[in-house]
Motif scaffolding. Structure first.
Motif, PDB file in Angstrom:
ATOM      1  N   CYS A  19       0.700  -0.909   0.350  1.00  0.00           N
ATOM      2  CA  CYS A  19      -0.398  -0.026   0.343  1.00  0.00           C
ATOM      3  C   CYS A  19       0.649   1.432   0.157  1.00  0.00           C
ATOM      4  CB  CYS A  19      -1.096  -0.004   1.375  1.00  0.00           C
ATOM      5  SG  CYS A  19      -2.383   1.918   1.482  1.00  0.00           S
ATOM      6  N   PRO A  20       0.713   2.586  -0.912  1.00  0.00           N
ATOM      7  CA  PRO A  20       1.299   3.236  -1.094  1.00  0.00           C
ATOM      8  C   PRO A  20       0.817   4.347   0.954  1.00  0.00           C
ATOM      9  CG  PRO A  20       0.743   3.046  -3.082  1.00  0.00           C
ATOM     10  CD  PRO A  20      -0.561   2.122  -1.888  1.00  0.00           C
ATOM     11  N   THR A  21       1.898   4.358   1.101  1.00  0.00           N
ATOM     12  CA  THR A  21       2.252   5.332   2.125  1.00  0.00           C
ATOM     13  C   THR A  21       1.506   7.380   1.615  1.00  0.00           C
ATOM     14  OG1 THR A  21       3.726   4.659   3.101  1.00  0.00           O
ATOM     15  CG2 THR A  21       2.884   6.363   4.596  1.00  0.00           C
ATOM     16  N   PRO A  22       0.070   7.408   2.751  1.00  0.00           N
ATOM     17  CA  PRO A  22       0.028   8.775   2.047  1.00  0.00           C
ATOM     18  C   PRO A  22       0.654   9.804   2.743  1.00  0.00           C
ATOM     19  CG  PRO A  22      -1.210   7.014   3.534  1.00  0.00           C
ATOM     20  CD  PRO A  22      -0.511   6.943   3.171  1.00  0.00           C
ATOM     21  N   LEU A  23       0.369  11.256   2.572  1.00  0.00           N
ATOM     22  CA  LEU A  23       1.502  12.129   2.406  1.00  0.00           C
ATOM     23  C   LEU A  23       1.508  12.553   3.523  1.00  0.00           C
ATOM     24  CD1 LEU A  23       3.708  14.169   1.812  1.00  0.00           C
ATOM     25  CD2 LEU A  23       1.924  15.326   0.066  1.00  0.00           C
ATOM     26  N   GLY A  24       0.365  12.718   3.936  1.00  0.00           N
ATOM     27  CA  GLY A  24      -0.625  13.474   4.945  1.00  0.00           C
ATOM     28  C   GLY A  24       0.106  14.665   5.619  1.00  0.00           C
ATOM     29  N   PRO A  25       0.368  14.946   6.996  1.00  0.00           N
ATOM     30  CA  PRO A  25       1.014  16.574   6.776  1.00  0.00           C
ATOM     31  C   PRO A  25       2.394  16.627   6.085  1.00  0.00           C
ATOM     32  CG  PRO A  25       1.278  14.889   8.952  1.00  0.00           C
ATOM     33  CD  PRO A  25       0.539  14.776   7.626  1.00  0.00           C
ATOM     34  N   LEU A  26       2.536  15.937   6.118  1.00  0.00           N
ATOM     35  CA  LEU A  26       4.229  16.566   5.205  1.00  0.00           C
ATOM     36  C   LEU A  26       4.197  17.593   3.822  1.00  0.00           C
ATOM     37  CD1 LEU A  26       6.081  12.940   5.023  1.00  0.00           C
ATOM     38  CD2 LEU A  26       5.944  14.682   7.804  1.00  0.00           C
ATOM     39  N   MET A  27       4.986  18.385   4.511  1.00  0.00           N
ATOM     40  CA  MET A  27       5.265  19.120   3.568  1.00  0.00           C
ATOM     41  C   MET A  27       6.821  20.058   3.236  1.00  0.00           C
ATOM     42  SD  MET A  27       2.563  22.653   4.963  1.00  0.00           S
ATOM     43  CE  MET A  27       1.415  21.084   5.661  1.00  0.00           C
ATOM     44  N   THR A  28       7.007  20.686   1.799  1.00  0.00           N
ATOM     45  CA  THR A  28       8.258  21.532   2.333  1.00  0.00           C
ATOM     46  C   THR A  28       7.784  22.778   3.402  1.00  0.00           C
ATOM     47  OG1 THR A  28       8.004  22.832  -0.064  1.00  0.00           O
ATOM     48  CG2 THR A  28       8.335  20.563  -0.090  1.00  0.00           C
ATOM     49  N   GLN A  29       9.291  23.253   3.688  1.00  0.00           N
ATOM     50  CA  GLN A  29       9.245  25.035   4.029  1.00  0.00           C
ATOM     51  C   GLN A  29       8.729  25.799   4.021  1.00  0.00           C
ATOM     52  OE1 GLN A  29      12.664  26.148   5.719  1.00  0.00           O
ATOM     53  NE2 GLN A  29      11.863  27.729   6.838  1.00  0.00           N
ATOM     54  N   ALA A  30       8.717  25.971   2.371  1.00  0.00           N
ATOM     55  CA  ALA A  30       7.736  26.805   1.477  1.00  0.00           C
ATOM     56  C   ALA A  30       6.367  26.519   1.309  1.00  0.00           C
ATOM     57  CB  ALA A  30       9.073  26.399  -0.027  1.00  0.00           C
ATOM     58  N   GLU A  31       6.040  25.196   1.666  1.00  0.00           N
ATOM     59  CA  GLU A  31       4.792  25.278   1.939  1.00  0.00           C
ATOM     60  C   GLU A  31       3.815  25.116   3.220  1.00  0.00           C
ATOM     61  OE1 GLU A  31       4.122  20.868  -1.669  1.00  0.00           O
ATOM     62  OE2 GLU A  31       4.527  20.452   0.255  1.00  0.00           O
ATOM     63  N   ALA A  32       4.724  24.849   3.906  1.00  0.00           N
ATOM     64  CA  ALA A  32       4.672  24.774   5.233  1.00  0.00           C
ATOM     65  C   ALA A  32       4.405  26.865   5.135  1.00  0.00           C
ATOM     66  CB  ALA A  32       4.889  24.727   5.915  1.00  0.00           C
ATOM     67  N   ASP A  33       5.308  27.392   5.006  1.00  0.00           N
ATOM     68  CA  ASP A  33       5.113  28.765   4.701  1.00  0.00           C
ATOM     69  C   ASP A  33       3.853  29.016   4.076  1.00  0.00           C
ATOM     70  OD1 ASP A  33       7.654  28.793   6.491  1.00  0.00           O
ATOM     71  OD2 ASP A  33       8.737  30.167   4.511  1.00  0.00           O
ATOM     72  N   ASP A  34       3.808  29.345   2.942  1.00  0.00           N
ATOM     73  CA  ASP A  34       2.847  29.344   2.292  1.00  0.00           C
ATOM     74  C   ASP A  34       1.179  29.508   2.936  1.00  0.00           C
ATOM     75  OD1 ASP A  34       1.650  30.547   0.067  1.00  0.00           O
ATOM     76  OD2 ASP A  34       1.160  28.460  -1.156  1.00  0.00           O
ATOM     77  N   ASP A  35       1.319  28.220   3.735  1.00  0.00           N
ATOM     78  CA  ASP A  35       0.336  27.697   4.211  1.00  0.00           C
ATOM     79  C   ASP A  35      -0.125  28.716   5.592  1.00  0.00           C
ATOM     80  OD1 ASP A  35      -2.357  25.661   4.227  1.00  0.00           O
ATOM     81  OD2 ASP A  35      -1.220  24.678   5.093  1.00  0.00           O
TER      82      ASP A  35
END
Length: 139
Positions: A19-35
């Motif tokens: 089963c492919p592991t979901p991405l879940g809440p993982l993100m890049t720093q740029a995505e976190a800053d944007d969010d």
């Protein structure tokens, strides 16, 4: 990639190894800053609308995750399944792979019955080699 906001993300079961592991809440720093601004806005909306007693809806997430683990981890219905849970802003995401015939509606009802859960999203598939209905680590 990392869980910048420490959102609860865990496996309820891991019995479907392909089963492919979901991405879940993982993100890049740029995505976190944007969010960041969006999270503050979404988090306080509940309190400003007098629908939450806590000043930010993300403050419920750890308790919701704990209740899900307590009620569901080791549950026989997950035999042969790999299901991950993400909790963000009182929303619960169940993602992964389940055997055919798995009762997704029953899982959704059980998650919705957890105190303080606002919405539940069940994104499961019975063929782990198919295209997942969720974002994966492989992106």
């Amino acid at each position: 990639m990392r869980n910048w906001y420490n959102d609860p993300f865990f496996a309820l079961s891991s019995d479907a190894p392909a089963c492919p592991t979901p991405l879940g809440p993982l993100m890049t720093q740029a995505e976190a800053d944007d969010d960041a601004h969006y999270r503050v806005e979404r988090g306080t909306t509940c309190w400003l609308a007098h629908k939450c007693s806590k000043p930010n809806s993300y403050l419920y997430d750890a308790g919701i995750a704990s209740a899900i683990r307590q009620r569901m981890q080791g549950d026989a219905r997950f035999k042969g399944a790999s299901v991950w849970i993400t909790v963000q802003r009182r929303f619960v995401y169940a993602e992964g792979c389940v055997p055919s015939g798995f009762d997704s509606a029953a899982l959704e009802r059980a998650l919705q019955a957890i105190p303080d859960v606002e919405q539940v999203f069940v994104r499961l598939m019975s063929n782990p080699r198919g295209t997942p209905p969720y974002r994966t680590l492989a992106r």
